[in-house]
Design a protein around this motif. Structure first.
Motif, PDB file in Angstrom:
ATOM      1  N   LEU A  28       0.851  -1.182   0.000  1.00  0.00           N
ATOM      2  CA  LEU A  28       0.000   0.000   0.000  1.00  0.00           C
ATOM      3  C   LEU A  28       0.895   1.243   0.000  1.00  0.00           C
ATOM      4  N   ILE A  29       0.663   2.126  -0.947  1.00  0.00           N
ATOM      5  CA  ILE A  29       1.477   3.339  -1.059  1.00  0.00           C
ATOM      6  C   ILE A  29       0.552   4.556  -1.052  1.00  0.00           C
ATOM      7  N   SER A  30       0.927   5.531  -0.254  1.00  0.00           N
ATOM      8  CA  SER A  30       0.135   6.761  -0.176  1.00  0.00           C
ATOM      9  C   SER A  30       0.190   7.506  -1.498  1.00  0.00           C
ATOM     10  N   LYS A  31      -0.965   8.001  -1.933  1.00  0.00           N
ATOM     11  CA  LYS A  31      -1.024   8.783  -3.166  1.00  0.00           C
ATOM     12  C   LYS A  31      -0.181  10.049  -3.065  1.00  0.00           C
ATOM     13  N   SER A  32       0.033  10.523  -1.840  1.00  0.00           N
ATOM     14  CA  SER A  32       0.790  11.768  -1.654  1.00  0.00           C
ATOM     15  C   SER A  32       2.241  11.518  -1.245  1.00  0.00           C
ATOM     16  N   ALA A  33       2.675  10.263  -1.298  1.00  0.00           N
ATOM     17  CA  ALA A  33       4.039   9.947  -0.846  1.00  0.00           C
ATOM     18  C   ALA A  33       5.063  10.624  -1.740  1.00  0.00           C
ATOM     19  N   ASN A  34       6.105  11.172  -1.103  1.00  0.00           N
ATOM     20  CA  ASN A  34       7.212  11.729  -1.865  1.00  0.00           C
ATOM     21  C   ASN A  34       7.907  10.599  -2.609  1.00  0.00           C
ATOM     22  N   LYS A  35       8.487  10.926  -3.727  1.00  0.00           N
ATOM     23  CA  LYS A  35       9.116   9.879  -4.542  1.00  0.00           C
ATOM     24  C   LYS A  35      10.429   9.437  -3.896  1.00  0.00           C
ATOM     25  N   GLY A  36      11.544   9.501  -4.604  1.00  0.00           N
ATOM     26  CA  GLY A  36      12.800   9.024  -4.013  1.00  0.00           C
ATOM     27  C   GLY A  36      12.754   7.523  -3.809  1.00  0.00           C
ATOM     28  N   SER A  37      12.881   7.088  -2.560  1.00  0.00           N
ATOM     29  CA  SER A  37      12.926   5.653  -2.275  1.00  0.00           C
ATOM     30  C   SER A  37      11.597   4.971  -2.563  1.00  0.00           C
ATOM     31  N   ILE A  38      10.510   5.734  -2.640  1.00  0.00           N
ATOM     32  CA  ILE A  38       9.222   5.143  -3.039  1.00  0.00           C
ATOM     33  C   ILE A  38       9.327   4.584  -4.466  1.00  0.00           C
ATOM     34  N   ASN A  39      10.018   5.309  -5.346  1.00  0.00           N
ATOM     35  CA  ASN A  39      10.225   4.812  -6.712  1.00  0.00           C
ATOM     36  C   ASN A  39      10.980   3.487  -6.715  1.00  0.00           C
ATOM     37  N   LYS A  40      11.960   3.378  -5.822  1.00  0.00           N
ATOM     38  CA  LYS A  40      12.724   2.127  -5.718  1.00  0.00           C
ATOM     39  C   LYS A  40      11.804   0.981  -5.299  1.00  0.00           C
ATOM     40  N   ILE A  41      10.944   1.250  -4.322  1.00  0.00           N
ATOM     41  CA  ILE A  41      10.001   0.233  -3.853  1.00  0.00           C
ATOM     42  C   ILE A  41       9.070  -0.188  -4.983  1.00  0.00           C
ATOM     43  N   ILE A  42       8.552   0.789  -5.726  1.00  0.00           N
ATOM     44  CA  ILE A  42       7.644   0.491  -6.840  1.00  0.00           C
ATOM     45  C   ILE A  42       8.350  -0.380  -7.879  1.00  0.00           C
ATOM     46  N   GLY A  43       9.587  -0.024  -8.198  1.00  0.00           N
ATOM     47  CA  GLY A  43      10.347  -0.802  -9.182  1.00  0.00           C
ATOM     48  C   GLY A  43      10.600  -2.229  -8.734  1.00  0.00           C
ATOM     49  N   MET A  44      11.016  -2.382  -7.472  1.00  0.00           N
ATOM     50  CA  MET A  44      11.287  -3.726  -6.942  1.00  0.00           C
ATOM     51  C   MET A  44      10.013  -4.559  -6.893  1.00  0.00           C
ATOM     52  N   ALA A  45       8.908  -3.920  -6.498  1.00  0.00           N
ATOM     53  CA  ALA A  45       7.638  -4.639  -6.417  1.00  0.00           C
ATOM     54  C   ALA A  45       7.183  -5.099  -7.798  1.00  0.00           C
ATOM     55  N   LYS A  46       7.338  -4.232  -8.794  1.00  0.00           N
ATOM     56  CA  LYS A  46       6.950  -4.616 -10.160  1.00  0.00           C
ATOM     57  C   LYS A  46       7.808  -5.766 -10.671  1.00  0.00           C
ATOM     58  N   ASP A  47       9.104  -5.720 -10.360  1.00  0.00           N
ATOM     59  CA  ASP A  47       9.997  -6.815 -10.780  1.00  0.00           C
ATOM     60  C   ASP A  47       9.550  -8.146 -10.192  1.00  0.00           C
ATOM     61  N   LYS A  48       9.014  -8.098  -8.971  1.00  0.00           N
ATOM     62  CA  LYS A  48       8.560  -9.328  -8.303  1.00  0.00           C
ATOM     63  C   LYS A  48       7.069  -9.602  -8.538  1.00  0.00           C
ATOM     64  N   ARG A  49       6.459  -8.764  -9.355  1.00  0.00           N
ATOM     65  CA  ARG A  49       5.032  -8.896  -9.685  1.00  0.00           C
ATOM     66  C   ARG A  49       4.148  -8.879  -8.439  1.00  0.00           C
ATOM     67  N   ILE A  50       4.498  -7.970  -7.550  1.00  0.00           N
ATOM     68  CA  ILE A  50       3.710  -7.783  -6.319  1.00  0.00           C
ATOM     69  C   ILE A  50       2.695  -6.665  -6.565  1.00  0.00           C
ATOM     70  N   VAL A  51       1.472  -6.887  -6.131  1.00  0.00           N
ATOM     71  CA  VAL A  51       0.405  -5.907  -6.323  1.00  0.00           C
ATOM     72  C   VAL A  51       0.732  -4.625  -5.552  1.00  0.00           C
ATOM     73  N   ILE A  52       0.579  -3.488  -6.224  1.00  0.00           N
ATOM     74  CA  ILE A  52       0.742  -2.171  -5.593  1.00  0.00           C
ATOM     75  C   ILE A  52      -0.621  -1.495  -5.587  1.00  0.00           C
ATOM     76  N   GLN A  53      -1.007  -0.994  -4.414  1.00  0.00           N
ATOM     77  CA  GLN A  53      -2.302  -0.295  -4.295  1.00  0.00           C
ATOM     78  C   GLN A  53      -2.036   1.109  -3.772  1.00  0.00           C
ATOM     79  N   TYR A  54      -2.505   2.113  -4.523  1.00  0.00           N
ATOM     80  CA  TYR A  54      -2.329   3.505  -4.105  1.00  0.00           C
ATOM     81  C   TYR A  54      -3.545   3.925  -3.291  1.00  0.00           C
TER      82      TYR A  54
END
Length: 247
Positions: A28-54
């Motif tokens: 679960l990622i906040s719609k208002s979350a600052n990027k930076g390390s959030i982008n890293k998390i999104i990338g890693m999650a996509k690589d592992k095909r983990i569902v991301i919910q904003y």
């Protein structure tokens, strides 16, 4: 509502969980979350095909145990406690003498998380906690450990005294942190070792104390007569590291 033990909160703890073999159901990622390390998390999650919910930040606030989710919470499989044998096998796999941190009723999750972080950084092979009157692996513990719980085995046992007896039979020397002991830096802390740290208020219990091979203490020069449990663990654990490196 999900079981709190199924949450990992904060950017670094979630990143460490993504790096490890932990099973993650969704993030679960906040719609208002600052990027930076959030982008890293999104990338890693996509690589592992983990569902991301904003979601709205208020949703994360309502789920958070730590009050410091930093815009991200991972919903994971429950923490898988290891066994004492797992800890010993981990030491054997590294071809090292076992170095185990044994905690007698540490109830503060911040202390437990900090101890696990120190144990992992100091190269300990595992942490043992009791099932009763002790903090377990909660989101606060995971966050305070900076994700170290993903890399060091934590065993939860019914009886600390019995486990100490078993470890002694297997040739592990047990050192208890207690004010009646000798100064920790005057003891030989090399070889197979279990370090017992007591609770924040009472220290190690009488039965556990009697099972220890040696009692060790940290010198106190101020008005306050005791250290925080996690600080005491750090001081002695790094003396173990120092002595081992002198070999």
């Amino acid at each position: 509502m999900e079981n709190l033990e199924n949450y990992i909160e904060g950017r670094n703890p979630v990143i460490e969980a993504l790096k490890s073999e932990r099973s993650i159901e969704k993030i679960l990622i906040s719609k208002s979350a600052n990027k930076g390390s959030i982008n890293k998390i999104i990338g890693m999650a996509k690589d592992k095909r983990i569902v991301i919910q904003y979601v709205e930040k208020s949703k994360l606030d309502s789920l958070s145990d730590t009050n410091s989710h930093q815009g991200v919470i991972a919903i994971v499989s429950p923490y898988s406690y290891k066994t004492v044998d797992d800890i010993l096998e981990f030491a054997e796999s590294k071809n090292e003498d076992p170095f185990i941190i044994i905690l007698d009723e540490i109830e503060d999750p911040h202390n437990l998380g900090a101890i696990i972080r120190t144990a992992e950084c100091a190269g300990a092979h595992g942490v043992i906690i009791p099932k009763r009157r002790s903090a377990g692996i909660t989101p606060t513990v995971i966050k305070t450990s900076a994700g170290a719980v993903e890399y060091i085995p934590v065993a939860k046992v019914s009886n600390i005294s019995s486990v100490i007896e078993e470890l002694k039979i297997k040739g592990i020397w047990i050192y208890g942190a207690h004010m009646e002991g000798e100064y920790y830096y005057e003891k030989d802390l090399k070889g197979p070792i279990g370090l017992v740290i007591g609770s924040e208020g009472k220290g190690i219990g009488r039965l556990v104390k009697e099972k220890c091979d040696f009692l060790i203490k940290i010198p106190m020069a101020g008005k306050v007569s005791s250290l925080n449990a996690s600080v005491a663990t750090s001081i002695v654990a790094y003396e173990v590291v120092r002595q081992r490196r002198l070999d």
